[in-house]
Design a protein around this motif. Structure first.
Motif, PDB file in Angstrom:
ATOM      1  N   GLY A 178       0.844  -1.208  -0.212  1.00  0.00           N
ATOM      2  CA  GLY A 178       0.064  -0.040  -0.146  1.00  0.00           C
ATOM      3  C   GLY A 178       0.922   1.245   0.080  1.00  0.00           C
ATOM      4  N   GLU A 179       2.207   1.326  -0.003  1.00  0.00           N
ATOM      5  CA  GLU A 179       3.186   2.420  -0.135  1.00  0.00           C
ATOM      6  C   GLU A 179       4.128   2.252  -1.280  1.00  0.00           C
ATOM      7  N   PHE A 180       3.935   3.110  -2.167  1.00  0.00           N
ATOM      8  CA  PHE A 180       4.729   2.985  -3.331  1.00  0.00           C
ATOM      9  C   PHE A 180       5.477   4.417  -3.432  1.00  0.00           C
ATOM     10  N   LEU A 181       6.717   4.312  -4.252  1.00  0.00           N
ATOM     11  CA  LEU A 181       7.363   5.873  -4.505  1.00  0.00           C
ATOM     12  C   LEU A 181       7.975   5.733  -5.940  1.00  0.00           C
ATOM     13  N   ALA A 182       7.224   6.582  -6.636  1.00  0.00           N
ATOM     14  CA  ALA A 182       7.392   6.588  -8.213  1.00  0.00           C
ATOM     15  C   ALA A 182       9.095   7.181  -8.290  1.00  0.00           C
ATOM     16  N   ASP A 183       9.496   6.912  -9.433  1.00  0.00           N
ATOM     17  CA  ASP A 183      10.803   7.380  -9.827  1.00  0.00           C
ATOM     18  C   ASP A 183      10.584   8.834 -10.344  1.00  0.00           C
ATOM     19  N   GLY A 184       9.251   9.117 -10.688  1.00  0.00           N
ATOM     20  CA  GLY A 184       9.290  10.495 -11.223  1.00  0.00           C
ATOM     21  C   GLY A 184       7.956  11.129 -10.801  1.00  0.00           C
ATOM     22  N   ASP A 185       7.603  12.434 -11.365  1.00  0.00           N
ATOM     23  CA  ASP A 185       6.332  13.048 -10.802  1.00  0.00           C
ATOM     24  C   ASP A 185       5.070  12.129 -11.496  1.00  0.00           C
ATOM     25  N   PHE A 186       4.255  11.714 -10.977  1.00  0.00           N
ATOM     26  CA  PHE A 186       2.988  10.989 -11.561  1.00  0.00           C
ATOM     27  C   PHE A 186       1.998  12.133 -11.793  1.00  0.00           C
ATOM     28  N   THR A 187       1.066  12.006 -12.520  1.00  0.00           N
ATOM     29  CA  THR A 187       0.024  12.705 -12.692  1.00  0.00           C
ATOM     30  C   THR A 187      -1.499  11.777 -12.828  1.00  0.00           C
ATOM     31  N   ALA A 188      -1.095  10.657 -13.105  1.00  0.00           N
ATOM     32  CA  ALA A 188      -2.334   9.762 -13.257  1.00  0.00           C
ATOM     33  C   ALA A 188      -1.891   8.285 -12.787  1.00  0.00           C
ATOM     34  N   TRP A 189      -3.068   7.408 -12.471  1.00  0.00           N
ATOM     35  CA  TRP A 189      -2.819   6.073 -12.066  1.00  0.00           C
ATOM     36  C   TRP A 189      -3.821   5.352 -12.568  1.00  0.00           C
ATOM     37  N   ASN A 190      -3.658   4.105 -12.406  1.00  0.00           N
ATOM     38  CA  ASN A 190      -4.712   2.953 -12.326  1.00  0.00           C
ATOM     39  C   ASN A 190      -4.202   1.692 -11.656  1.00  0.00           C
ATOM     40  N   TYR A 191      -5.040   1.078 -11.224  1.00  0.00           N
ATOM     41  CA  TYR A 191      -4.911  -0.125 -10.523  1.00  0.00           C
ATOM     42  C   TYR A 191      -5.966  -1.162 -10.111  1.00  0.00           C
TER      43      TYR A 191
END
Length: 148
Positions: A84-97
């Protein structure tokens, strides 16, 4: 048929996070979202979910098939820190799961967290949507199977 949805987002202020999300219920539950165009997120690399509520633990483990995208639509890589905890390698603006909404074995837990079993269930936005700070303003669409 019984189906309920609880809108449990914090009251929003003008400085709160603004996003839209679509919850699609079919054989699986898929959630797609994005920050609204005019909004600059306070932290666009941390992506997290409610991990426990009351006596119900491991809520973050229900999240699978996460995809984070940047403003140009490119998929970002990320690290899973814990369930439940994620760290992206860049700035995100959208997601799906996808999210697994198997009914909890503990019957009293069913009043507190999201679950679906056949045509019965309850959806709590607090454990379905990502957590973006203390306040959030969201436009949420719910897409249900025909006949629901």
């Amino acid at each position: 048929m019984f189906f309920a949805i609880a809108l449990l987002l914090s009251s929003a202020s003008a400085a709160g996070q603004q996003f839209e999300a679509k919850i699609e219920v079919s054989d699986a539950v898929r959630i797609k979202g994005k920050f609204l165009d005019a909004f600059e997120a306070e932290n666009k690399r941390n992506f997290s979910f409610l991990r426990s509520y009351g006596s119900v633990e491991n809520l973050g483990a229900r999240v699978t098939d996460l995809v984070l995208s940047d403003k140009s639509g490119q998929t970002l890589t990320y690290k899973k820190l814990v369930d439940g905890e994620f760290l992206a390698d860049g700035d995100f603006t959208a997601w799906n799961y996808k999210i697994n909404l198997d009914a909890p074995q503990n019957l009293s837990a069913r009043a507190h967290v999201s679950w679906l079993e056949g045509e019965q269930g309850i959806l709590m936005l607090g454990d379905l949507l990502p957590q973006f700070g203390e306040t959030a303003r969201a436009r949420v669409a719910l897409v249900l199977p025909a006949g629901w």
